[in-house]
Write a protein that holds these residues in place. Structure first.
Motif, PDB file in Angstrom:
ATOM      1  N   GLN A 205       0.839  -1.181   0.000  1.00  0.00           N
ATOM      2  CA  GLN A 205       0.000   0.000   0.000  1.00  0.00           C
ATOM      3  C   GLN A 205       0.883   1.242   0.000  1.00  0.00           C
ATOM      4  O   GLN A 205       2.084   1.177   0.270  1.00  0.00           O
ATOM      5  N   ARG A 207       1.018   5.453   1.365  1.00  0.00           N
ATOM      6  CA  ARG A 207       0.481   6.355   2.373  1.00  0.00           C
ATOM      7  C   ARG A 207       0.800   7.788   1.995  1.00  0.00           C
ATOM      8  O   ARG A 207       1.833   8.062   1.388  1.00  0.00           O
ATOM      9  N   TYR A 209       1.177  11.847   3.385  1.00  0.00           N
ATOM     10  CA  TYR A 209       1.527  12.602   4.594  1.00  0.00           C
ATOM     11  C   TYR A 209       1.516  14.101   4.296  1.00  0.00           C
ATOM     12  O   TYR A 209       1.723  14.539   3.160  1.00  0.00           O
ATOM     13  N   LEU A 216       0.390  11.612   9.101  1.00  0.00           N
ATOM     14  CA  LEU A 216      -0.314  10.694   8.213  1.00  0.00           C
ATOM     15  C   LEU A 216      -1.694  11.246   7.890  1.00  0.00           C
ATOM     16  O   LEU A 216      -2.483  11.550   8.780  1.00  0.00           O
ATOM     17  N   ASP A 219      -4.105   6.301   4.304  1.00  0.00           N
ATOM     18  CA  ASP A 219      -3.397   5.049   4.053  1.00  0.00           C
ATOM     19  C   ASP A 219      -4.271   4.142   3.195  1.00  0.00           C
ATOM     20  O   ASP A 219      -5.307   4.576   2.665  1.00  0.00           O
TER      21      ASP A 219
END
Length: 393
Positions: A205, A207, A209, A216, A219
């Motif tokens: 995966q 993510r 930010y 974060l 996600d």
């Protein structure tokens, strides 16, 4: 054969001539040994002996010393006291990063040992920060190699045995710990300093930010594609308001369309075709269509102010749509037969006819079948028995 000790002269004169290092001569005492070798000591701390001592600038006009003993080096303060740093084999000032540190009296050092290094940040002789771990000196390719171009200058990619990460050179704090297959930035412009987000890839995966904090935001991302200038240009409309993000999250049957602030632009998902998000990006675009639920088609108007407005939902499955005129070709199947109907984006039928066949020849050439006869279909919904062919696109 060991390197010769530094002797207080540098080849910085005319045509490489040797010049006397006044700082070294004022600070260092030479101690001849019975075996003919030399040892060196700082005059302010004469009890400590070294096989070499060399001055090093530590920000502004501050001076420290690189002292060598038993094959290892350590960094000393002006008074001879060691800095709270691990020993190393070689020290390299990060001249390439000097510009981003600005005129702040700061210096960034790379302390190298074998295949590893650690970063140390000084300001006018004071040790401000040390990187939280050692990093690998060797290059390692990233799964987000193209996105590294969009990293702001103060964020430096680093690599450990566990993967890729990012460190903020202003503070030597890891924004992303080095544990990813790839790290990079997302920018709406071809300018790293205009980057808006950071991205990491674990292989399973991705993510997203915030910049510069590394907080974060999202996600479970299967794919995330920035599309600059998707909304039409108008004076005074900044690039961030014209860009969109095409997001496919793991487990979702379609793709979300987001503005650059990560807000959804539409309540329906865009369809996936062969695992890829489908979004028209070229030519005149006044309308956007979604049939991700495979039961009905949702039409949206594309507004100049950087927004979408829902205008209709029509039962059927989308075969083709024209983004400029809003013409839609829908498959309206029953248990007995498959038929096709033409609609406009506002839900009005473009024709009262039901067609028994439809084909897209490519390059914008469509045909519908009425009974046993094929007809050319124009973008305004008109049909013609004169068949046209896409010779080239």
């Amino acid at each position: 054969m060991p390197d010769a000790p530094y002797n207080g002269y540098t080849p910085t004169g005319y045509k490489g001539g040797l010049e006397r290092d006044t700082i070294w001569h004022r600070s260092v005492r030479v101690l001849p040994q019975p075996d003919g070798t030399l040892r060196f000591a700082l005059k302010q701390r004469p009890a400590a002996r070294y096989t070499s001592i060399e001055p090093l600038h530590l920000g502004g006009r501050a001076i420290g010393f690189v002292a060598t003993a038993e094959g290892c080096q350590q960094l000393l303060q002006r008074n001879g006291q060691p800095y709270a740093l691990p020993r190393f084999e070689a020290v390299h000032p990060e001249w390439m990063e000097a510009k981003l540190l600005g005129d702040t009296g700061r210096t960034l050092l790379r302390l190298k040992s074998g295949q590893h290094y650690r970063l140390a940040l000084f300001q006018r002789g004071r040790l401000l920060a040390v990187s939280p771990r050692d990093y690998l000196s060797s290059y390692s390719s990233s799964t987000l190699e193209a996105n590294r171009h969009y990293l702001p200058a103060q964020l430096m990619p680093v690599v450990s045995a566990n993967g890729h990460g990012l460190i903020d050179l202003h503070k030597l704090k890891e924004v992303l710990q080095p544990e990813w297959l790839g790290v990079g930035g997302l920018s709406v412009l071809d300018n790293p300093q205009a980057a808006s987000y950071l991205l990491s890839d674990s292989g399973e995966q991705r993510r997203l930010y915030a910049l510069p904090s590394g907080k974060l935001l999202m996600d479970q991302i299967a794919s995330l594609t920035p599309i600059p200038n998707w909304f039409p240009y108008r004076p005074g409309h900044p690039a961030g308001q014209r860009a969109v993000l095409l997001l496919h999250k793991q487990g979702e049957a379609g793709c979300q369309l987001l503005n650059w602030q990560l807000q959804p632009l539409m309540s329906h998902l865009l369809p996936l075709r062969h695992g890829q998000c489908q979004l028209a990006q070229f030519g005149e675009r006044r309308y956007l269509f979604s049939d991700a639920d495979t039961q009905s088609v949702h039409a949206y108007a594309i507004l100049a102010e950087g927004a979408l407005r829902w205008i209709s939902t029509t039962p059927g499955q989308l075969e083709a749509a024209e983004a400029s005129t809003g013409l839609m070709v829908l498959r309206v199947s029953s248990e007995q037969e498959t038929r096709y109907r033409l609609y406009f984006a506002d839900g009005r039928p473009a024709s009262a006819e039901y067609y028994t066949g439809f084909t897209d020849l490519g390059c914008g050439f469509w045909r519908v079948k009425q009974g046993a006869t094929w007809l050319s279909l124009s973008r305004d919904g008109q049909t013609s028995p004169q068949l046209r062919y896409p010779f080239s696109c």
